[in-house]
Write an enzyme that holds these catalytic residues in place. Structure first.
Site, PDB file in Angstrom:
ATOM      1  CB  SER A   1      -0.959  -0.036   1.193  1.00 33.47           C
ATOM      2  OG  SER A   1      -1.898   1.002   1.128  1.00 33.47           O
TER       3      SER A   1
ATOM      4  CG  ASP B   1      -2.562   4.226  -1.438  1.00 32.04           C
ATOM      5  OD1 ASP B   1      -3.319   4.086  -2.415  1.00 32.04           O
ATOM      6  OD2 ASP B   1      -2.591   3.456  -0.466  1.00 32.04           O
TER       7      ASP B   1
ATOM      8  CG  ASP C   1      -2.820  -0.404  -2.441  1.00 31.70           C
ATOM      9  OD1 ASP C   1      -2.887   0.769  -2.015  1.00 31.70           O
ATOM     10  OD2 ASP C   1      -3.428  -1.344  -1.918  1.00 31.70           O
TER      11      ASP C   1
ATOM     12  CG  ASP D   1      -6.083   0.980  -0.815  1.00 33.31           C
ATOM     13  OD1 ASP D   1      -5.200   1.855  -0.664  1.00 33.31           O
ATOM     14  OD2 ASP D   1      -6.121  -0.061  -0.137  1.00 33.31           O
TER      15      ASP D   1
END
Length: 444
Positions: free
Chosen positions: A104, A243, A245, A247
Site C-alpha cells: 500500500s 497511494d 496501490d 485505494d
C-alpha cells in the site's frame, strides 16, 4: 481465535524478513490454494494475482504462482494493477479468489499479500484462520497430472479503466477541468491518467514513472506536498493524490488546500443527501474527527464509528445496510460502486458531487469544521496502561461531555499506546491529552 500471520489487511512486512520471504510466500500460496480446493471439491479453482510496482513484486509473484499451482489451482497474472482493480476483476471474471502483492502506502522495501474472496470481497476471518492452520501443515505438491496452470491475461488494465469510468454518470463529463494526478509511482500510473483524460479532463501527471524503488517516495496520498506544489505551478483546478496501490485518495483545491478522507466523505454524503440518494448513514472510525459527526448530524445523517481499519468500516456498512464510509487516511468506501475502497472511483464520486452541488471543494466543505486534536504516543515499559489511565480518563470524559472525546488505542506494531483527545477548544484537547499521558508515564 487470534490470527498468527494475517493483520488487518493481509500479511505485510519488510522484504527478506519473515514473513515476506519467498519460502513463506510459496507456502502461503499453497495453503490458500489447498483451502480453495477443499471448499470447491470437483472443480479446479482459478486465482487472479496482481501487484504494484515494487521491485520485490517479481519475486513474490513467482513464489505465489508456484504455491498455488502446486496445490492444483490455476493462476491468472495481471502484472501491475491497483488493489481495487484486482477486486473488480475477481468479481467480473467470476473467479474463486484474487491476490494483490502490495504494501500500500509503505516504502518500496516493504511488501505484502492481500486476499480477496469470490465476488471481490475482503477475505473473512474464518477463511484467514483456515489458511493459517494449513500453513502449519507440511507442504505436499500434487502429482504432475493435477498441478495448476498459469498464464498472463491481456487487457486487464483496459477492463479496469472502463469499470472506473462506468461509475461516473453517462450524461456528465470532466471537460473544462485541469487536474494534477499523482500516481505515487505506484500501480495506478497507467490507469488513473487515462480514466480522467477519457472523461474529458486536461491531465497533468506526477508520480507516474515507477522504477521499482520510488513507489510512495515523496509523492502520493501520504506525501501531499508534491501534488500541492504541482497544482499551484500549473494553476490546476484540483489535485488528486493516490497511494501506491490505488485505494487511498487525498485531494487539493486550486489554492493548495488539502482535503482528507473525512472531508471528502462529507462532500459525497452531502451531495447524495441533496439528491435523495444517500442510503442510511455514514460510517467512520474511532479516529474520525468529531467535526464530521457534527456536520452530518446537522444534515440529519446518522453516523457510526467502527474500529480503525477499512475492513471494519466495511463490516459496519454491511451490518447497517449503508453504502458510504471511510477514514481520514483516504480509504473511502462507496459500496454502490465497488466492493472495496478505490481511490479513482472515490475521486469520481467527489467530482460528481461537486457537479451536483454546483460548487467547488472549499465551498462544499465549508460547513464542516474539524475539532482540534491532540495525539500523544506514550511508550510502554510493561505498565498496565488501562489501570494507570482509568481515573484520569474518567475525569477527562466528564469534563469533555458534549465538547469532545478521548480515544486510547494501543499500537499493533510497537509498545506504544496512542492517547488522542478531541475538543471544541484546542486548549482542552491538549490539557487532557497531557494529563492522561502523564498518568500512564508515571506508572511505568
Amino acid at each position: 481465535m487470534k490470527r498468527k500471520y494475517f493483520g488487518t489487511d493481509g500479511v505485510r512486512g519488510e522484504v527478506g524478513q519473515f514473513p515476506i520471504t519467498p519460502d513463506f510466500v510459496l507456502k502461503l500460496g499453497y495453503a490458500a490454494g489447498r483451502v480453495l480446493v477443499d471448499h470447491d471439491k470437483g472443480h479446479r479453482p482459478t486465482v487472479l494475482i496482481g501487484k504494484d510496482t515494487r521491485i520485490s513484486g517479481y519475486m513474490l509473484e513467482a513464489a505465489l504462482q508456484a504455491g498455488f499451482t502446486a496445490a492444483g489451482v490455476n493462476v491468472l497474472l495481471t502484472g501491475p494493477l491497483p488493489t481495487p482493480g484486482i477486486a473488480y476483476l475477481t468479481r467480473a471474471l467470476r473467479l474463486e479468489a484474487g491476490v494483490m502483492i502490495s504494501a500500500s502506502h509503505n516504502p518500496y522495501h516493504d511488501n505484502g499479500i492481500k486476499f480477496f474472496a469470490e465476488g471481490g470481497r475482503k477475505l473473512d476471518d474464518t477463511l484467514e484462520l483456515e489458511i493459517e492452520a494449513m500453513l502449519d501443515e507440511p507442504m505436499q505438491t500434487l502429482s504432475s497430472a493435477n498441478l495448476g496452470r498459469a498464464r498472463r491475461i491481456e487487457g486487464a488494465a483496459d477492463r479496469y479503466i472502463e469499470f472506473c469510468k462506468s461509475t461516473f454518470p453517462n450524461d456528465r463529463d470532466l471537460r473544462g477541468l485541469k487536474l494534477v494526478v499523482d500516481c505515487a509511482n505506484g500501480a495506478t500510473y497507467h490507469i488513473a491518467p487515462k480514466v480522467f483524460h477519457e472523461l474529458g479532463a486536461e491531465v497533468i501527471v506526477i508520480g507516474g514513472d515507477p522504477n521499482g524503488f520510488n513507489i510512495n517516495d515523496k509523492v502520493g496520498a501520504t506525501h501531499t506536498n508534491a501534488v500541492r506544489a504541482a497544482v499551484l505551478e500549473h494553476e490546476a483546478d484540483y489535485g488528486i493524490a493516490l497511494d501506491g496501490d490505488g485505494d487511498r485518495l487525498m485531494m487539493v483545491d486550486r489554492e493548495g488546500r488539502l482535503y482528507d478522507g473525512d472531508q471528502l466523505v462529507y462532500i459525497i454524503a452531502k451531495a447524495r443527501r441533496a439528491q435523495g440518494e444517500l442510503k442510511g448513514g455514514v460510517v467512520g472510525t474511532l479516529m474520525t474527527n468529531m467535526g464530521l459527526e457534527a456536520a452530518l448530524a446537522a444534515q440529519g445523517v446518522p453516523f457510526g464509528r467502527a474500529k480503525v481499519g477499512d475492513r471494519y468500516v466495511l463490516e459496519m456498512l454491511h451490518a447497517n445496510g449503508w453504502q458510504l464510509g471511510g477514514e481520514a487516511s483516504g480509504h473511502i468506501l462507496c459500496l454502490d460502486k465497488h466492493t472495496t475502497g478505490d481511490g479513482i472511483v472515490s475521486c469520481l464520486q467527489v467530482l460528481e458531487a461537486l457537479i451536483t452541488l454546483d460548487t467547488d471543494l472549499a465551498t462544499a466543505a465549508a460547513d464542516w469544521k474539524p475539532y482540534p486534536q491532540k495525539l500523544i504516543n506514550v511508550r510502554l515499559s510493561g505498565q498496565d496502561w488501562k489501570s494507570a489511565s482509568a481515573d484520569m480518563l474518567q475525569q477527562a470524559e466528564r469534563a469533555l461531555a458534549g465538547h469532545g472525546r478521548v480515544v486510547l488505542r494501543p499500537s499493533g506494531t510497537e509498545p506504544v499506546v496512542r492517547v488522542m483527545v478531541e475538543a471544541d477548544e484546542a486548549g482542552l484537547a491538549e490539557q487532557w491529552a497531557e494529563a492522561i499521558a502523564g498518568a500512564i508515564r508515571q506508572a511505568g
